[in-house]
Design a protein around this motif. Structure first.
Motif, PDB file in Angstrom:
ATOM      1  N   VAL A   7      43.242 -39.889   2.058  1.00  0.00           N
ATOM      2  CA  VAL A   7      44.069 -38.756   2.490  1.00  0.00           C
ATOM      3  C   VAL A   7      44.856 -38.291   1.274  1.00  0.00           C
ATOM      4  CG1 VAL A   7      45.691 -37.898   4.209  1.00  0.00           C
ATOM      5  CG2 VAL A   7      44.237 -39.860   4.753  1.00  0.00           C
ATOM      6  N   GLU A   8      44.385 -37.225   0.653  1.00  0.00           N
ATOM      7  CA  GLU A   8      44.910 -36.758  -0.640  1.00  0.00           C
ATOM      8  C   GLU A   8      44.741 -35.250  -0.728  1.00  0.00           C
ATOM      9  OE1 GLU A   8      46.548 -36.029  -3.712  1.00  0.00           O
ATOM     10  OE2 GLU A   8      46.321 -38.221  -3.804  1.00  0.00           O
ATOM     11  N   ASP A   9      45.840 -34.532  -1.021  1.00  0.00           N
ATOM     12  CA  ASP A   9      45.764 -33.065  -1.063  1.00  0.00           C
ATOM     13  C   ASP A   9      45.451 -32.519  -2.451  1.00  0.00           C
ATOM     14  OD1 ASP A   9      48.379 -33.920  -1.900  1.00  0.00           O
ATOM     15  OD2 ASP A   9      49.037 -31.836  -1.750  1.00  0.00           O
ATOM     16  N   ASP A  10      45.589 -33.331  -3.487  1.00  0.00           N
ATOM     17  CA  ASP A  10      45.261 -32.890  -4.843  1.00  0.00           C
ATOM     18  C   ASP A  10      43.749 -32.971  -5.026  1.00  0.00           C
ATOM     19  OD1 ASP A  10      44.651 -33.058  -7.708  1.00  0.00           O
ATOM     20  OD2 ASP A  10      46.804 -33.184  -8.010  1.00  0.00           O
ATOM     21  N   ALA A  11      43.105 -31.825  -5.199  1.00  0.00           N
ATOM     22  CA  ALA A  11      41.636 -31.781  -5.249  1.00  0.00           C
ATOM     23  C   ALA A  11      41.081 -32.621  -6.393  1.00  0.00           C
ATOM     24  CB  ALA A  11      41.165 -30.334  -5.371  1.00  0.00           C
ATOM     25  N   ARG A  35      47.620 -34.254   9.060  1.00  0.00           N
ATOM     26  CA  ARG A  35      47.071 -34.056  10.406  1.00  0.00           C
ATOM     27  C   ARG A  35      45.558 -34.302  10.425  1.00  0.00           C
ATOM     28  NH1 ARG A  35      51.019 -32.418  13.555  1.00  0.00           N
ATOM     29  NH2 ARG A  35      52.771 -31.263  12.651  1.00  0.00           N
ATOM     30  N   GLU A  36      44.873 -33.806   9.404  1.00  0.00           N
ATOM     31  CA  GLU A  36      43.437 -34.063   9.317  1.00  0.00           C
ATOM     32  C   GLU A  36      43.181 -35.553   9.115  1.00  0.00           C
ATOM     33  OE1 GLU A  36      39.468 -32.850   6.690  1.00  0.00           O
ATOM     34  OE2 GLU A  36      41.461 -32.101   6.094  1.00  0.00           O
ATOM     35  N   ASP A  52      48.090 -40.740   0.185  1.00  0.00           N
ATOM     36  CA  ASP A  52      49.059 -40.122  -0.716  1.00  0.00           C
ATOM     37  C   ASP A  52      50.350 -39.852   0.049  1.00  0.00           C
ATOM     38  OD1 ASP A  52      50.015 -38.857  -3.083  1.00  0.00           O
ATOM     39  OD2 ASP A  52      49.625 -36.918  -2.137  1.00  0.00           O
ATOM     40  N   ILE A  53      51.479 -40.032  -0.598  1.00  0.00           N
ATOM     41  CA  ILE A  53      52.762 -39.790   0.057  1.00  0.00           C
ATOM     42  C   ILE A  53      53.070 -38.296   0.155  1.00  0.00           C
ATOM     43  CG2 ILE A  53      55.257 -40.052  -0.191  1.00  0.00           C
ATOM     44  CD1 ILE A  53      54.762 -42.822  -1.308  1.00  0.00           C
ATOM     45  N   GLY A  54      52.818 -37.555  -0.936  1.00  0.00           N
ATOM     46  CA  GLY A  54      53.239 -36.154  -1.004  1.00  0.00           C
ATOM     47  C   GLY A  54      52.256 -35.193  -0.376  1.00  0.00           C
ATOM     48  N   LEU A  58      52.464 -32.798   7.617  1.00  0.00           N
ATOM     49  CA  LEU A  58      52.701 -34.190   8.003  1.00  0.00           C
ATOM     50  C   LEU A  58      52.576 -35.049   6.746  1.00  0.00           C
ATOM     51  CD1 LEU A  58      53.122 -35.647  10.803  1.00  0.00           C
ATOM     52  CD2 LEU A  58      50.691 -36.222  10.682  1.00  0.00           C
ATOM     53  N   ASP A  59      53.706 -35.534   6.222  1.00  0.00           N
ATOM     54  CA  ASP A  59      53.641 -36.228   4.929  1.00  0.00           C
ATOM     55  C   ASP A  59      53.165 -37.671   5.099  1.00  0.00           C
ATOM     56  OD1 ASP A  59      55.796 -37.850   5.715  1.00  0.00           O
ATOM     57  OD2 ASP A  59      57.283 -36.676   4.619  1.00  0.00           O
ATOM     58  N   GLY A  60      53.025 -38.344   3.946  1.00  0.00           N
ATOM     59  CA  GLY A  60      52.470 -39.692   3.961  1.00  0.00           C
ATOM     60  C   GLY A  60      53.305 -40.691   4.736  1.00  0.00           C
ATOM     61  N   TRP A  61      54.630 -40.526   4.705  1.00  0.00           N
ATOM     62  CA  TRP A  61      55.491 -41.434   5.457  1.00  0.00           C
ATOM     63  C   TRP A  61      55.227 -41.313   6.954  1.00  0.00           C
ATOM     64  CZ3 TRP A  61      56.894 -44.541   1.977  1.00  0.00           C
ATOM     65  CH2 TRP A  61      57.378 -44.128   0.731  1.00  0.00           C
TER      66      TRP A  61
END
Length: 227
Positions: A7-11, A35-36, A52-54, A58-61
């Protein structure tokens, strides 16, 4: 094949993780936001999550908190923040390990291998019990003063290790080696926060009765056997 949910938003980071883990023989599932990630966790039932936290939305926490409500899945947190406060918060929230960005590829793989080894059921299948406490291996739980308490895999292994050695001090280094598979002893905070979570769960289950886990300053922990 072992499934790992990333789960990571940085491509760019997500691509590196996918290539690295695929080459190591893992099946990789990916999500770009929290969410995904929760949907894929529910649908695919992976063996481990790299989180990933950031994350946006819906953040990592929040993902970690909801994951712990659902499952004992091993979770490796990733964060660009190198602050000790983030590492401490992650361990307190139930993460199994924490790795800052940028990370070494070999270190990442080694940590994942260690988490997956710890999650294997065979080594910790045996039962253990004391006067007021009984471990239930098939449900990864403990019956404390007649109340069943659900435990995470780490909490279960930690409690089993202490009960097996009841009356004797188990050092922090021994717990890291046996429970966390961390013979280098690089994650001492993990033991402290896991013990705190374990004690809190047992206290809440039995009208605040103190569980028989004693902290031995500078050494480790001891389970005090019942009469």
């Amino acid at each position: 094949m072992t499934r790992i949910l990333v789960v990571e938003d940085d491509a760019d980071v997500a691509t590196v993780l996918r290539v690295l883990l695929t080459r190591a023989g893992y099946e990789v599932l990916q999500a770009e936001d929290g969410r995904e990630g929760m949907r894929r966790l529910f649908d695919a039932e992976p063996d481990l999550m790299v989180l990933d936290i950031g994350l946006p939305g819906l953040d990592g926490w929040q993902v970690l908190e909801r994951t712990r409500d659902m499952t004992d899945l091993p979770v490796l947190l990733l964060s660009a923040r190198g602050a000790e406060a983030d590492r401490v918060r992650g361990l307190r929230a139930g993460a199994d390990d924490y790795l800052g960005k940028p990370f070494g590829h070999e270190e990442l793989l080694a940590r994942i291998e260690a988490l997956l080894r710890r999650a294997g059921p065979a080594r910790w299948a045996g039962a253990a019990q004391d006067t007021a406490l009984r471990l239930v291996p098939e449900r990864r739980s403990a019956v404390w003063r007649g109340v069943e308490v659900r435990l995470s895999d780490i909490e279960y292994r930690l409690l089993q290790m202490l009960v097996r050695n009841r009356g004797r001090v188990v050092t922090t280094e021994q717990l890291l080696t046996e429970v966390w598979d961390d013979p280098a002893g690089l994650g001492r905070d993990r033991v402290k926060f896991a013990v705190l979570r374990l004690r809190r769960k047992l206290q809440q289950a039995a009208d605040r009765a103190d569980p028989p886990i004693e902290s031995i300053r500078g050494l480790g922990y001891r389970y005090l056997p019942g009469p």
